[in-house]
Design an enzyme around this catalytic site. Sequence first.
Site, mmCIF file in Angstrom:
data_model
loop_
_atom_site.group_PDB
_atom_site.id
_atom_site.type_symbol
_atom_site.label_atom_id
_atom_site.label_comp_id
_atom_site.label_asym_id
_atom_site.label_seq_id
_atom_site.Cartn_x
_atom_site.Cartn_y
_atom_site.Cartn_z
ATOM 1 N N ASP A 4 -8.512 8.290 -3.961
ATOM 2 C CA ASP A 4 -8.471 7.016 -4.670
ATOM 3 C C ASP A 4 -9.896 6.561 -4.968
ATOM 4 O OD1 ASP A 4 -7.520 4.432 -5.555
ATOM 5 O OD2 ASP A 4 -8.034 3.657 -3.583
ATOM 6 N N GLU B 156 0.811 -1.224 0.000
ATOM 7 C CA GLU B 156 0.000 0.000 0.000
ATOM 8 C C GLU B 156 0.843 1.273 0.000
ATOM 9 O OE1 GLU B 156 -3.103 0.390 -0.553
ATOM 10 O OE2 GLU B 156 -3.857 -1.631 -0.276
#
Length: 179
Positions: free
Chosen positions: A52, A33
């Site tokens: 996102d 991540e």
Amino acid sequence: MERIFATVITLFTVAVNAAYVPDDCLHCICYVETHCSMPQHGSGQYSHCDWDVYSYSCGPYQIKDIYWEDAKLKGGSLMGDWLKCTADWQCSGDAVNGYMKRYATKARIGTTPTCEHFSRIHNGGPNGYKVEATKKYWLKVKDCLDHHKCCDPYPPRRGALRGAALLESILKHKSHNQL
């Protein structure tokens, strides 16, 4: 007697708070991540978040607010605030564990969950383990596991020793105190 009681309480507390997702798997999800870093984008309430797919993903595990809400159902209060929790290393990891305790269960997925299940559910939501698109994400986590790229999920204090330097320091201090 008090010492035995304290030991039993401590062991019970550790067992209750034990992580659901194995550490190496959790670390590699973090690595994929954010390379296990807390995002920093200026100041303000979203400074540790990235935009996102129509919403913010925050912290080292890139947790969305809806993920955090689901995680609370099995992970406790999680600081009572999504932005505070995702800005905190421990709470962020607890949120991932809470989410997995809810969705990555043997009863739900039909088998004992593996790191592949945890990774794909983290990436693709409750049914991510069945979604073809999450296989690429899993391969990144697997690469991390296979090549030991994982990281300590909690960053060291400035100037703190890590890895071999920390071990060397501990051993040196221990041998010095035994003289």
